[in-house]
Design an enzyme around this catalytic site. Sequence first.
Site, mmCIF file in Angstrom:
data_model
loop_
_atom_site.group_PDB
_atom_site.id
_atom_site.type_symbol
_atom_site.label_atom_id
_atom_site.label_comp_id
_atom_site.label_asym_id
_atom_site.label_seq_id
_atom_site.Cartn_x
_atom_site.Cartn_y
_atom_site.Cartn_z
ATOM 1 N N PRO A 1 -35.416 2.254 94.471
ATOM 2 C CA PRO A 1 -36.301 1.113 94.289
ATOM 3 C C PRO A 1 -35.802 0.158 93.213
ATOM 4 O O PRO A 1 -35.509 0.564 92.105
ATOM 5 C CB PRO A 1 -37.625 1.760 93.848
ATOM 6 C CG PRO A 1 -37.431 3.227 93.986
ATOM 7 C CD PRO A 1 -35.979 3.465 93.875
ATOM 8 N N GLU A 2 -35.743 -1.088 93.559
ATOM 9 C CA GLU A 2 -35.552 -2.143 92.567
ATOM 10 C C GLU A 2 -36.920 -2.782 92.347
ATOM 11 O O GLU A 2 -37.924 -2.314 92.883
ATOM 12 C CB GLU A 2 -34.527 -3.158 93.066
ATOM 13 C CG GLU A 2 -33.131 -2.560 93.150
ATOM 14 C CD GLU A 2 -32.046 -3.620 93.186
ATOM 15 O OE1 GLU A 2 -32.232 -4.676 92.558
ATOM 16 O OE2 GLU A 2 -31.025 -3.389 93.842
ATOM 17 N N HIS B 1 -39.922 18.255 97.635
ATOM 18 C CA HIS B 1 -39.736 17.154 96.675
ATOM 19 C C HIS B 1 -41.013 16.367 96.374
ATOM 20 O O HIS B 1 -40.943 15.328 95.726
ATOM 21 C CB HIS B 1 -38.624 16.184 97.109
ATOM 22 C CG HIS B 1 -37.325 16.851 97.385
ATOM 23 N ND1 HIS B 1 -36.726 17.724 96.505
ATOM 24 C CD2 HIS B 1 -36.498 16.798 98.461
ATOM 25 C CE1 HIS B 1 -35.590 18.172 97.027
ATOM 26 N NE2 HIS B 1 -35.431 17.627 98.213
ATOM 27 N N ARG C 1 -34.030 13.246 94.171
ATOM 28 C CA ARG C 1 -32.980 13.349 93.146
ATOM 29 C C ARG C 1 -33.536 13.611 91.751
ATOM 30 O O ARG C 1 -32.774 13.864 90.829
ATOM 31 C CB ARG C 1 -32.117 12.089 93.177
ATOM 32 C CG ARG C 1 -31.326 11.995 94.461
ATOM 33 C CD ARG C 1 -30.570 10.689 94.578
ATOM 34 N NE ARG C 1 -29.394 10.666 93.731
ATOM 35 C CZ ARG C 1 -28.553 9.634 93.677
ATOM 36 N NH1 ARG C 1 -28.794 8.551 94.399
ATOM 37 N NH2 ARG C 1 -27.511 9.672 92.901
ATOM 38 N N LYS D 1 -19.680 -13.975 75.235
ATOM 39 C CA LYS D 1 -19.599 -12.667 75.901
ATOM 40 C C LYS D 1 -18.548 -12.685 77.005
ATOM 41 O O LYS D 1 -18.559 -13.554 77.869
ATOM 42 C CB LYS D 1 -20.954 -12.280 76.497
ATOM 43 C CG LYS D 1 -22.031 -12.163 75.448
ATOM 44 C CD LYS D 1 -22.961 -11.010 75.748
ATOM 45 C CE LYS D 1 -24.104 -11.031 74.780
ATOM 46 N NZ LYS D 1 -24.462 -9.733 74.299
#
Length: 274
Positions: free
Chosen positions: A2-3, A95, A114, A155
């Site tokens: 998920p983002e 899970h 995971r 940067k």
Amino acid sequence: MPELPEVETTRRGIAPHCENRTITQVTVRDGRLRWPVPGNLAELLEGAVIHTVDRRAKYLLIGVSSATVAGSLIVHLGMSGSLRVITDQSEPLLHDHVELALDNGIRLRFNDPRRFGCWLWSETPDQHPLIASLGPEPLAPEFTGRMLYRLSRGKKTPVKSFIMDNHVVVGVGNIYANEALFKAGIHPRRAAGRISLDRYNRLVNAIRETLSAAILMGGTTLRDFVNSDGKPGYFAQSLLVYGRSGEFCPECGHPLKEIRMNQRSTVYCSKCQR
DNA sequence: AGGGCCACCTGCGAGC
DNA sequence: TGCTCGCAGGTGGCCC
């Protein structure tokens, strides 16, 4: 997995079922997540009321209070986590690590193969180390091209790494970084400090557009993302470059290139992105 | 101090 | 068919 759009989709899905409901039971089947689930979670939460379901970056903040406690659950879905609203009597599957039962008969079930996700508790979530040092929300007005321009001066880090840095802006993960850089016409390897204000303005617009469109479509499902109803998101079909290495650029027809940056798949058009 | 890389963990598809 | 390898949406923490 998920983002930000997937987390926001989850938040919108669960909020109406949870807000102002009392937690009747807390079940932790496997507390070995990224950090151990607090052993006293049931004691803290049972009998308390959920009053808010907010999101900060990719963290879900579930505000809970009772006569004796007040604070927030800090829930992260990691790479493979999902939160589902369970309305029937279905048995937990492999899970399904954490579950909240509510007084309306609904259960909130957390699945995470995971185990990169987390369930933490804080009485002062804004000051929690995971939250306190985060940069601005990408859809908030303080996220601007000027801000990126100023922060990036000097940067040498590649712009893709720069916009994926949580201290700079939150919620831009690998998929949407690729997409936004393509839309803005910026090469992912370009040094962050060598990009003009004008181009940063375009990049901010691209990030906003990409994330907003993905939220409207319920997020991106590549393999396994499901929303709180167990349904997939539909933004995958709108992806312009991610997962399309070797296909033709939708702008110019040149084959899309794939490289690895920080061990993550990076797809771009070498003609459109400079 | 800043940037790059690894580790955490399971599952799946590709290739042999 | 079955093994091994590499890769997957995140990110804190370690090392240089």
